[in-house]
Scaffold this motif. Structure first.
Motif, PDB file in Angstrom:
ATOM      1  N   PRO A 100       0.851  -1.201   0.000  1.00  0.00           N
ATOM      2  CA  PRO A 100       0.000   0.000   0.000  1.00  0.00           C
ATOM      3  C   PRO A 100       0.885   1.248   0.000  1.00  0.00           C
ATOM      4  CG  PRO A 100      -0.068  -1.088   2.135  1.00  0.00           C
ATOM      5  CD  PRO A 100       0.722  -1.978   1.224  1.00  0.00           C
ATOM      6  N   ILE A 101       0.421   2.279  -0.649  1.00  0.00           N
ATOM      7  CA  ILE A 101       1.205   3.507  -0.801  1.00  0.00           C
ATOM      8  C   ILE A 101       1.673   4.041   0.545  1.00  0.00           C
ATOM      9  CG2 ILE A 101       1.122   5.920  -1.559  1.00  0.00           C
ATOM     10  CD1 ILE A 101      -0.820   4.955  -3.789  1.00  0.00           C
ATOM     11  N   ASN A 155      10.020   3.638   0.046  1.00  0.00           N
ATOM     12  CA  ASN A 155      10.570   2.606   0.913  1.00  0.00           C
ATOM     13  C   ASN A 155      10.760   1.328   0.096  1.00  0.00           C
ATOM     14  OD1 ASN A 155      11.074   0.665   2.857  1.00  0.00           O
ATOM     15  ND2 ASN A 155       9.369   1.260   4.173  1.00  0.00           N
ATOM     16  N   ALA A 156      11.973   0.796   0.039  1.00  0.00           N
ATOM     17  CA  ALA A 156      12.268  -0.414  -0.736  1.00  0.00           C
ATOM     18  C   ALA A 156      12.218  -1.684   0.106  1.00  0.00           C
ATOM     19  CB  ALA A 156      13.631  -0.282  -1.401  1.00  0.00           C
ATOM     20  N   GLU A 169       9.058  -7.898   5.489  1.00  0.00           N
ATOM     21  CA  GLU A 169      10.065  -7.440   6.448  1.00  0.00           C
ATOM     22  C   GLU A 169       9.661  -6.151   7.157  1.00  0.00           C
ATOM     23  OE1 GLU A 169      13.789  -7.281   4.350  1.00  0.00           O
ATOM     24  OE2 GLU A 169      13.650  -9.389   3.772  1.00  0.00           O
ATOM     25  N   ARG A 170       8.441  -5.717   6.973  1.00  0.00           N
ATOM     26  CA  ARG A 170       7.957  -4.509   7.643  1.00  0.00           C
ATOM     27  C   ARG A 170       7.327  -4.851   8.964  1.00  0.00           C
ATOM     28  NH1 ARG A 170       4.269  -2.713   3.547  1.00  0.00           N
ATOM     29  NH2 ARG A 170       5.446  -3.238   1.747  1.00  0.00           N
TER      30      ARG A 170
END
Length: 123
Positions: A109-110, A116-117, A122-123
């Motif tokens: 999602p934006i 952000n790469a 991994e978030r």
């Protein structure tokens, strides 16, 4: 469906048929299975990577004419193998790509992904 999409799909089908005939005339269909074609696709992708392997970022953005021609040839090889394997395994690339874009919109999602790469897992 837009005129552009119709044109793209006609080109897509025309190329698939050319690849079918190319393989048939050479008696290569016995070799054109998912395993062999996926391996060939991987080799061609590696040949593209090899062109850029030791270039700096700036050099990779300013290819010589010879390098650009080689990149063009490798991209064409990749595209043709991808098209051939998709035909052999009966996958409509346009449909699959559209489905994957929808999946990626949900994964990235934006508000979480802008600038952000980091991979979604991994978030």
């Amino acid at each position: 469906m837009s005129k552009t999409n119709n044109h793209s799909e006609r080109n897509h089908e025309f190329l698939k048929e050319q690849l079918r005939q190319f393989a048939k005339k050479r008696d290569w269909n016995k070799f054109h299975n998912a395993k062999n074609l996926s391996m060939a696709l991987s080799v061609e992708a590696s040949e593209l990577v090899e062109i850029f392997q030791w270039l700096t970022e700036k050099e990779s953005e300013n290819l010589s004419e010879k390098q650009h021609i080689k990149v063009e040839e490798e991209l064409a090889d990749i595209f043709l193998y991808l098209l051939r394997i998709s035909d052999v395994v009966h996958v409509d690339l346009f449909d699959a790509a559209n489905k994957k874009l929808l999946i990626n919109e949900k994964k990235y999602p934006i508000e979480d992904s802008f600038g952000n790469a980091t991979k979604y897992s991994e978030r």
